[in-house]
Write an enzyme that holds these catalytic residues in place. Structure first.
Site, PDB file in Angstrom:
ATOM      1  N   CYS A   1      39.843  30.954  43.380  1.00 36.42           N
ATOM      2  CA  CYS A   1      41.194  31.339  42.971  1.00 36.42           C
ATOM      3  C   CYS A   1      41.606  32.690  43.551  1.00 36.42           C
ATOM      4  O   CYS A   1      42.735  32.852  44.039  1.00 36.42           O
ATOM      5  CB  CYS A   1      41.299  31.348  41.448  1.00 36.42           C
ATOM      6  SG  CYS A   1      39.914  32.135  40.593  1.00 36.42           S
TER       7      CYS A   1
ATOM      8  N   HIS B   1      45.792  36.237  38.102  1.00 32.53           N
ATOM      9  CA  HIS B   1      44.877  37.184  38.745  1.00 32.53           C
ATOM     10  C   HIS B   1      45.680  38.205  39.552  1.00 32.53           C
ATOM     11  O   HIS B   1      46.669  37.855  40.207  1.00 32.53           O
ATOM     12  CB  HIS B   1      43.929  36.464  39.703  1.00 32.53           C
ATOM     13  CG  HIS B   1      42.881  35.634  39.036  1.00 32.53           C
ATOM     14  ND1 HIS B   1      42.726  35.559  37.668  1.00 32.53           N
ATOM     15  CD2 HIS B   1      41.910  34.829  39.572  1.00 32.53           C
ATOM     16  CE1 HIS B   1      41.701  34.751  37.391  1.00 32.53           C
ATOM     17  NE2 HIS B   1      41.209  34.301  38.525  1.00 32.53           N
TER      18      HIS B   1
END
Length: 348
Positions: A130, A242
């Site tokens: 990710c 994130h």
């Protein structure tokens, strides 16, 4: 008419997101199968306006589908992906199991779409980590304009990257601390509520973690093996999204304004960069969105040709489910996959 699709790990965070995004992006699905472990057989998940029941991976006939989106973790993928590929369908695998396999392309469509032609080697395509996915989307257009020599990255990774258990732990610890309850860590090595943890994955002999190593290994495979990259991965008490503080050294001068213009034209990127309170993006702003956001682009005066900037994306979307579905779209558009019904997208 369309593809017969199976989503393995359909009850997990990413699996449910894959089902949602397939519907959002109008991927041509003729028949959808939700696949899970035996203990989840019969559990209902949503696909569009329908509810479908999960089927047992042990009993499912994978030769009956065209495409499998695998999001059940590395152990399940190592056991099943190659067997599924040999049965006929292409597997888009969201785990780390095959990312460094030389016969398996690792793809972010905005970065290395030409690697789709390698998908039939094992009938497996790997989806990157990710944090790597959002990083390379931001680096690719800059690297094309002014070759990147070195990158320093510090990540601020949300608890959803550790699955539902990670999200539950942040929620439960937060409630426990306010209510003087038990905040003992279970999923994470230390308390995550009101804290940050500079450790994700497991330690390697060189002192880095395997999460950190994934980022440079995957960047090298997809973008350029000559780029020097050093990484510190940190878990933060954020539910979704994130963030990354990135410093890049180039082989020629590149001004912040030039970088902004390059990134504004880049696929998958949105630049939100003004020196005011709403002029940058946070994880809360990015949650539920498709884009990789870049903010706070500025000169790094400590190297000859340097820039620093801030990168944020929804890790369940571009960092996982969205990228997997975009790979499926790429495979369809390039003719690497065709449904048994004979339908194929004409848009390339």
């Amino acid at each position: 008419m369309g593809y017969r699709v199976a989503v393995v790990g359909a009850t997990g965070n990413v699996g449910r997101e894959i089902l949602a995004i397939l519907e959002e992006l109008n991927f041509p699905v003729e028949k959808m199968h939700a696949i899970a472990s035996r203990k989840s057989k019969g559990v209902e998940v949503s696909f569009g306006d329908r509810t479908i029941k999960c089927e047992d991976i042990e009993q499912f006939d994978f030769s009956s589908v065209d495409l499998v989106l695998m999001s059940a973790g590395g152990a399940v993928s190592r056991e099943w992906s190659e067997k599924i590929g040999k049965a006929g369908p292409i597997v888009i695998d969201n785990s780390s199991a095959f990312r460094q396999d030389p016969d398996v392309p690792l793809i972010v469509p905005e970065v290395n779409p030409d690697d789709a032609k390698l998908a039939r080697k094992k009938n497996i395509v790997a989806n990157p980590n990710c944090s790597t996915a959002q990083l390379v989307v931001a680096l690719k257009p800059l690297h094309d304009a002014a070759k990147i020599k070195r990158v320093v990255v510090s990540t601020y990774q949300s608890v959803s990257g550790a699955g539902k258990e990670g999200m539950d732990e942040l929620w439960n610890q937060t409630k426990a601390i306010y209510g003087l309850g038990d905040a003992t860590p279970k999923k994470f090595p230390k308390q995550i509520a009101f804290n940050v943890i500079p450790y994700i994955g497991s330690f390697r002999d060189d002192g880095y973690t395997d999460e950190e190593a994934k980022m440079w290994e995957e960047t090298h495979k997809m973008l350029d093996p000559s780029i020097k990259l050093t990484v510190t991965c940190v878990r933060v008490p954020v539910f979704v999204g994130h963030s990354e503080a990135v410093t890049v050294e180039f082989d020629r001068p590149i001004a912040p304004d030039e970088a902004r213009e390059i990134l504004r034209e880049a696929p998958g990127v949105q630049v939100i960069d003004k020196q005011e309170h709403d002029g940058y993006i946070t994880p809360v702003d990015a949650a539920g969105e498709h884009a990789v956001y870049v903010s706070r682009i500025r000169k790094d005066p400590t190297v000859e040709h340097g820039l620093s900037f801030w990168v944020v994306s929804d890790n369940l979307r571009k960092g996982a489910a969205l990228n997997a579905v975009q790979i499926a779209q790429l495979l369809d558009e390039t003719g690497v996959i065709t449904p048994s019904s004979g339908y194929r997208t004409l848009t390339v």
